[in-house]
Enzyme design. Structure first.
Site, mmCIF file in Angstrom:
data_model
loop_
_atom_site.group_PDB
_atom_site.id
_atom_site.type_symbol
_atom_site.label_atom_id
_atom_site.label_comp_id
_atom_site.label_asym_id
_atom_site.label_seq_id
_atom_site.Cartn_x
_atom_site.Cartn_y
_atom_site.Cartn_z
ATOM 1 N N ASP A 346 1.010 11.101 -1.791
ATOM 2 C CA ASP A 346 -0.156 10.288 -1.476
ATOM 3 C C ASP A 346 -0.152 9.046 -2.364
ATOM 4 O O ASP A 346 0.075 9.126 -3.584
ATOM 5 C CB ASP A 346 -1.417 11.123 -1.721
ATOM 6 C CG ASP A 346 -2.689 10.362 -1.461
ATOM 7 O OD1 ASP A 346 -2.906 9.954 -0.315
ATOM 8 O OD2 ASP A 346 -3.475 10.178 -2.416
ATOM 9 N N GLU A 382 4.001 7.813 0.923
ATOM 10 C CA GLU A 382 2.999 6.980 1.572
ATOM 11 C C GLU A 382 3.081 5.647 0.826
ATOM 12 O O GLU A 382 2.593 5.533 -0.304
ATOM 13 C CB GLU A 382 1.604 7.587 1.446
ATOM 14 C CG GLU A 382 0.550 6.757 2.145
ATOM 15 C CD GLU A 382 -0.856 7.302 1.945
ATOM 16 O OE1 GLU A 382 -1.622 7.338 2.925
ATOM 17 O OE2 GLU A 382 -1.199 7.673 0.803
#
Length: 694
Positions: A346, A382
């Site tokens: 993330d 990401e």
């Protein structure tokens, strides 16, 4: 409360709490503390029974050995030092702190003013002397047999990969074929019913939304909501207790083992960029009270405040060697103790940001790539955050795959009918080589998706033009503003049969484009069955029917269609080549990729209204002996509002077989004898080259 336990110096090299058969060694990093106190608790966690000052400090590691303690012992830390927020220090020995290396938790969090280091109602410079022990979970001394470090990842390749992004609870909580006591748990995720479904879809990787222990934000609890997605981690080694089923913590490894037996890898979505402690107004639960100035990035010249490149209030200081060690130790533990096959990071840009900015050769990325355990698992970035220069799509090292949000937007824009979207689609279908074909990267580096947890589902892309996030309690201000969606003239549900049919076909078009593109396809759990979130495009706090898959409402025909797409992709290696295609000549004189108009002429790429195009795919010229060398596929995109005649290329002695026609639910291969075939309006057809007697 008395200190009756004998203590010995112990060892500093093994962080956390480790039982050796006779006692427990405790070790905790804190560079700025003055004293570290080990606190022991009763079996129910309600009574603090002993306080033991760790007797030794080796550098920044505080450590001690306590003979006689056994697995199952509940504990926490109180760390004493300066409470000087203006200098970046927030020590408060009244607050019980989780061991960052704990592998199990006992109890949960209670949202009480005592968990804050300052007086609620005042500013964060004040000091709160209330004891927080009753309101926080306790760390647990684990038995080594609970977490044997003998697990092995499955180690599948990338070339046939299909990722299924799923939430443990939301994917399983309503499934009628899963025993009720298991629904919503790790036990349920790899149940017979789920394995049958995932195998039918041809899934090779399940990417789980965060499963590391978390704490919901106080502001959500005040609204009667919670952090459903889980991007608010507080314990990096601990499975989230909300998903524990009848098998307890061992159920996680049992889940991974069952996935592996079915040939499916497990990828964890991990949140190492920030913690659940928030900004200066957040609670003191672990890192902040252990060594705030080391664990977090603080503003230069104003260390009272936190760098907020994550948008969550704080940013972990991954450039600090002890914080980096914590993250790598955590990842290694999930691989060796549980057998996970990889990680999706993330806000990965945050992890790769050095003092001078994003650095693909920064400490975290370099450490990953040289680690003997972690260098062998799958790594997915990401590639963005909200910090300066935070959007870094295509810029991670070759060992990484990356979420490609540009693919998502291009896919939606093309099928919505946007001008010049066809030109962008051309590159997206070929794996976004303009972004990824550098430094020896392969086409699988582009993780293509039409929808993910963050945003609309595919069904909602076709049913809503405006987000509907009122239930989140933020006056519908949260979530993406531009979703490149289209409601076909009616916002939300409708009884109009024509609109419903057009929406279903748009979903099929997007799924087919996704599965027929070069790169790694990722499906959001539920999209294969038309799942809706009723227009909520930021359902992070909706632990309810908004986010849970409604298995009774799943579209069986769409599931069959998705399965057919997966089967076609696996049967034709041309559709998932590891090398990029650039129109290069192959050894037989043909090109690895050719673009054509429906009548066989050259495409006019300068036409802003271009909406019909064909692509002829062959094996890569760079890999003439590969599995795709003899395979040939023709994809025909007709975005026009009318049927079109397609002139098929002459491939004698072979002929064309239509494998996919998105104008219909059910797919039946059709051998084609004529040189011309109709491609229905607003649809995609895919053809394979077959031998005459096939």
């Amino acid at each position: 409360m008395t200190d009756t336990y004998e203590t010995r110096p112990g060892r500093p090299n093994l962080l956390g709490a480790h039982w050796d058969g006779e006692g427990v060694n405790f070790a905790l990093f804190s560079d700025h503390a003055h004293k570290v106190t080990l606190c022991l608790f009763s079996e129910d966690g309600g009574t603090e029974t002993h306080r033991i000052d760790l007797p030794e400090r080796s550098g920044a590691i505080w450590h001690g050995y306590v003979p006689g303690l056994a697995p199952g012992q509940l504990y926490g830390y109180r760390v004493d030092g300066p409470y000087a927020p203006d200098r970046g220090h927030r020590f408060n020995a009244n607050k019980l702190l989780l061991d960052p290396y704990t592998r199990e938790l006992h109890g949960g969090f209670t949202q009480d003013p005592a968990i804050f280091g300052y007086m609620q109602g005042g500013d964060d410079l004040s000091f709160d002397d209330r004891d927080s022990a009753l309101f926080v979970p306790k760390s647990v001394v684990s038995h080594p047999e609970t977490f044997p470090l003998d697990a092995r990842p499955l180690r599948r390749g990338w070339d046939d990969a299909l990722i299924y992004e799923a939430h443990v609870k939301g994917t399983t909580i309503t499934h009628p074929m899963i025993a009720e006591e298991k629904r919503g748990t790790y036990d349920a995720m790899a149940s017979d019913a789920m394995l049958e479904h995932l195998t039918k879809l041809g899934v090779t990787m399940v990417e789980l939304l965060p499963v590391q222990a978390l704490k919901p934000e106080g502001v959500l609890l005040e609204r009667g909501l919670t952090n459903y997605w889980g991007y608010n981690t507080v314990a990096f080694f601990t499975p989230e207790p909300r998903y524990l089923g009848p098998s307890g913590v061992k159920g996680f490894r049992a889940m991974v083992d069952r996935f592996h037996a079915a040939g499916i890898e497990v990828i964890l979505d991990v949140v190492y960029n920030h913690s659940a402690e928030g900004d200066q107004h957040g609670p003191t639960l672990s890192f902040r009270g252990i060594d705030n100035a080391s664990y977090y990035r603080l503003l230069d010249g104003q260390p009272r405040y936190y760098v907020n490149d994550t948008g969550t209030g704080n940013t972990m200081n991954c450039a600090h060697p002890s914080v980096l060690r914590l993250i790598l130790d955590s990842m290694r533990f999930w691989v060796q103790a549980y057998g996970v096959d990889g990680f999706r990071f993330d806000l990965a840009t945050t992890l790769a940001r050095e003092p001078q900015g994003f650095d693909r050769h920064g400490g975290f990325l370099d450490a990953l790539r040289q680690d003997p355990v972690l260098s062998g698992v799958k790594l997915i970035a990401e590639p963005w955050d909200i910090g300066p220069g935070g959007y870094r799509l295509g810029q991670f090292p070759p060992e990484f795959a990356e979420w490609n949000d540009r693919y998502r937007d291009t896919l939606r824009r093309f099928w919505r009918g946007d001008a010049r979207a066809a030109q962008d689609l051309g590159g997206a279908i070929l794996g976004s080589a303009d972004l990824f074909d550098t430094r020896g990267r392969r086409a699988w580096a582009s993780v293509n998706f039409g929808a993910a947890h963050d945003g609309y589902t595919l069904a909602d892309v076709t049913a809503y033009t405006e987000r509907h996030n009122e239930a989140n309690g933020e006056e519908n201000r949260d979530g993406h503003h531009d979703n490149f969606s289209d409601n076909f003239g009616v916002e939300g549900p409708t009884d109009d049969a024509d609109i419903k049919a057009a929406r279903r076909q748009r979903v099929r078009n997007m799924l087919a484009t996704l599965m027929l593109s070069q790169g790694t396809p990722m499906i959001l759990a539920g999209d294969e069955g038309g799942n809706t979130q009723n227009g909520n495009n930021n359902a992070y706090c909706q632990d309810n029917e908004t986010s849970w898959l409604d298995w009774e409402a799943m579209d069986g025909n769409l599931i069959e269609f998705t399965s057919a797409l997966s089967a076609i992709r696996k049967a034709h290696p041309t559709l998932g080549q590891s090398r990029f295609l650039h129109g290069a000549k192959r050894s037989d004189g043909t090109k690895d990729v050719e673009w054509r108009a429906f009548d066989g002429s050259a495409l006019n790429w300068r036409d802003p209204g271009l909406s019909s195009l064909c692509i002829l795919l062959r094996g890569s010229a760079e890999n003439p002996g590969g599995d795709a060398s003899a395979d040939m596929m023709l994809l025909a995109f007709n975005r026009e509002d009318a049927d079109q005649e397609l002139d098929l290329p002459d491939i004698a002695p072979r002929h064309w077989r239509r494998e996919i026609d998105t104008s219909t639910d059910l797919q039946t291969p059709l051998d084609i004898a004529d040189p011309r075939i109709t491609v229905p309006r607003s649809s995609l057809s895919a053809f394979s080259a077959v031998e005459v007697d096939a």
